[in-house]
Enzyme design. Structure first.
Site, PDB file in Angstrom:
ATOM      1  N   HIS A  11      87.520 122.997 -23.267  1.00 56.21           N
ATOM      2  CA  HIS A  11      87.547 123.754 -22.009  1.00 56.21           C
ATOM      3  C   HIS A  11      87.708 125.230 -22.307  1.00 56.21           C
ATOM      4  O   HIS A  11      87.882 125.635 -23.453  1.00 56.21           O
ATOM      5  CB  HIS A  11      88.675 123.264 -21.097  1.00 56.21           C
ATOM      6  CG  HIS A  11      90.020 123.218 -21.754  1.00 56.21           C
ATOM      7  ND1 HIS A  11      90.829 124.314 -21.873  1.00 56.21           N
ATOM      8  CD2 HIS A  11      90.687 122.197 -22.341  1.00 56.21           C
ATOM      9  CE1 HIS A  11      91.939 123.979 -22.500  1.00 56.21           C
ATOM     10  NE2 HIS A  11      91.883 122.700 -22.803  1.00 56.21           N
ATOM     11  N   GLY A 286      97.646 126.032 -25.920  1.00 61.24           N
ATOM     12  CA  GLY A 286      97.928 126.018 -24.491  1.00 61.24           C
ATOM     13  C   GLY A 286      99.400 125.972 -24.152  1.00 61.24           C
ATOM     14  O   GLY A 286      99.836 126.541 -23.141  1.00 61.24           O
TER      15      GLY A 286
END
Length: 544
Positions: A11, A286
């Site tokens: 992503h 992340g």
């Protein structure tokens, strides 16, 4: 050496360009395509490349694809193993791996003239690590990477000496702190691999009463690794349907997961410090976007200073991969700023306004005009300079408001169309920050939370979260003179050295990037003034 970095597989596709060891450009595909996060992280989308951002990076430098020395792809399919052997439920992962193996062919088709033999595969977590350790101002540092998954792991611990990486520890899948947090995000009715920051915000409304139960599934192993297996979340709290009201149980589950995550991070940091003795810790992956956890690491951990990559998620691996490949041939420079995206000259911005046929003015000083509007409790869309790399608005693509009116939090969340528990941030000059906020300073990338001084909580209520903290952005006058003038002007009028800053977008849409986006956002949301470069567009004149 001219190296184009590419993140594409999961992503947040992005591209970055490093030339002669210097970071020239970096941008996320979502800012061009206007699709939030660029795409969903499913195997069927793994073939999609950040074509628009890659072409822009090359255009920015005046390069043709044939002039590149290398393309660094932030994933190495040779290191991957079948998902079922990793303990993952991902039956189409073999499709993702096939797309990764064929990335050189796809890139050569997307960038005509590129020799596919110039594509270099960089291990995913090495790319994350380089985005922190090589991009930071500290050539010698420890580095910690934590995310959902890479080729076959979810964690890397290492040390940079003169910007050269030594890997000291990794964690194999299926154990993953990123996946642990993603699964709760989905259980609470949010979009996984997207809305984890909402869980972090919700956690401040709860208490960690499920922490003991979570420790059975997620805990450090004391050897620089951890166990993180799927949690039966339904046994702790009912699932929340998307869009439904949240309950105290949901907030308590979020608070418990947050506390559990922080415990593991502290153990990993202590282990890494024992092995390296470094004073500085750099973070990427992340999980490093969890500013509450970063602050606890700073407060209770062994490192004197922590530096977090502002594009810590997968978008940042495009930059990290490029730096890693460039470093093999030449010394690379630190990341100078997060403002690495697109920008326009004043003449180009004027042309946009003329073509849009909207009334505008050119005040003597746009900073003073905006300060006056904010002092009168107007909401301002602020579009200045080059756009930010990463998920935070840092004074280039921002919505600004008066922090002294508590109702402005609800007002901004309504403007943006997002949940009522979502906080907004204070923007403060670096030299004034310590008067108002207690925490890691400076904090230019909005990646830590700070205790708001008791004497200021009632004066700037719009930016004070329910737990008495705020996620601040400090502004250095030398780096951001226009923003500094605007804050100075606001303080002269109000006595408050802080303005509200939140990202210039509405819910579910990427941050505004180009002038068209800014005009569309201004036209569709109840914003009082658009500051587009040196020009001011007033709502009352456009919609008179």
């Amino acid at each position: 050496m001219r190296v184009l970095g590419i993140n594409a597989l999961f992503h947040d596709p992005a591209a970055a360009l490093v030339m002669d060891g210097r970071i020239v450009a970096a941008a996320e595909e979502e800012r061009f395509s206007r699709r939030k996060h660029g795409k969903r992280p499913v195997p069927f989308s793994a073939w999609e490349l950040p074509e628009l951002s890659a072409r822009w990076c090359l255009d920015r430098a005046g390069l043709a694809p044939s002039e590149l020395d290398a393309v660094a792809y932030a994933y190495d399919p040779e290191l991957a193993r079948p998902a079922d052997r990793l303990g993952l439920d991902d039956p189409w992962d073999q499709l993702r791996q096939e797309y990764a193996r064929r990335a050189p062919e796809f890139l050569a088709e997307a960038l005509p003239g590129l020799d596919p033999a110039k594509v270099r595969f960089v291990p995913h977590h090495v790319a994350h690590a380089a985005s922190a350790g090589q991009a930071s101002p500290y050539p010698d540092c420890a580095v910690l990477v934590l995310d959902g998954r890479g080729e076959c792991g979810s964690h890397l611990a290492g040390r940079y000496a003169n910007r050269e990486l030594t890997v000291l520890g990794t964690q194999s899948l299926p154990d993953s702190l990123g996946l642990f947090y993603e699964e709760l995000t989905q259980h609470l009715g949010f979009l996984r691999s997207s809305d984890e920051f909402k869980v972090m915000a919700l956690a401040s409304y709860g208490r960690p009463r499920f922490l003991d139960e979570l420790r059975e599934y997620v805990r450090p192993d004391g050897r620089g690794g951890f166990r993180a297996r799927p949690v039966p979340w339904s046994s702790l709290t009912p699932a929340r349907a998307p869009g439904a009201a949240w309950t105290q149980q949901h907030a308590d589950a979020a608070a418990s997961a947050q506390a559990c995550l922080e415990e593991v991070l502290l153990d990993l940091a202590r282990w890494l410090h024992d092995r390296t003795g470094e004073e500085v810790l750099t973070l990427a992956g992340g999980v490093a976007l969890n500013c509450v956890a970063n602050t606890r690491l700073h407060r209770e951990g062994p490192f004197r200073r922590i530096w977090v990559q502002p594009a810590a998620g997968d978008a940042g691996t495009a930059l990290g991969a490029a730096l890693h490949v460039a470093q093999a041939k030449e010394t690379v420079e630190a990341m100078p700023t997060a403002a690495l995206g697109r920008g326009w000259s004043d003449a180009e911005l004027r042309d946009w306004l003329e073509r849009a046929a909207v009334p505008y003015e050119e005040p003597e000083d746009i900073a003073e005009t905006v300060a006056e509007e904010l002092a009168g409790d107007g909401i301002v869309a602020w579009f200045q300079g080059r756009s930010e790399y990463g998920p935070r608005a840092l004074g280039h693509r921002s919505l600004l408001a008066h922090p002294g009116r508590g109702e402005n939090l609800e007002r901004l969340n309504a403007v943006k169309g997002r949940e009522e528990f979502r906080p907004v941030a204070p923007m403060v000059l670096a030299e004034r920050a310590a008067e108002l906020f207690d925490g890691p300073l400076p904090s230019p990338y909005m990646l830590f939370v700070h205790e708001v001084a008791a004497g200021w909580r009632e004066r700037i209520p719009a930016v004070v979260h329910v737990d008495g903290t705020a996620r601040i952005q400090t502004v250095d006058r030398a780096d951001e003179p226009l923003v500094a003038r605007m804050i100075d002007g606001f303080e002269r009028r109000t006595g408050l050295p802080v303005v509200v800053n939140t990202s210039l977008n509405t819910a579910g849409r990427p941050m505004v990037d180009d002038p068209r986006d800014a005009l569309e956002c201004f036209g569709s949301a109840p914003v009082d003034l658009l500051a587009l470069g040196p020009f001011a567009v007033r709502r009352r004149r456009v919609f008179a």
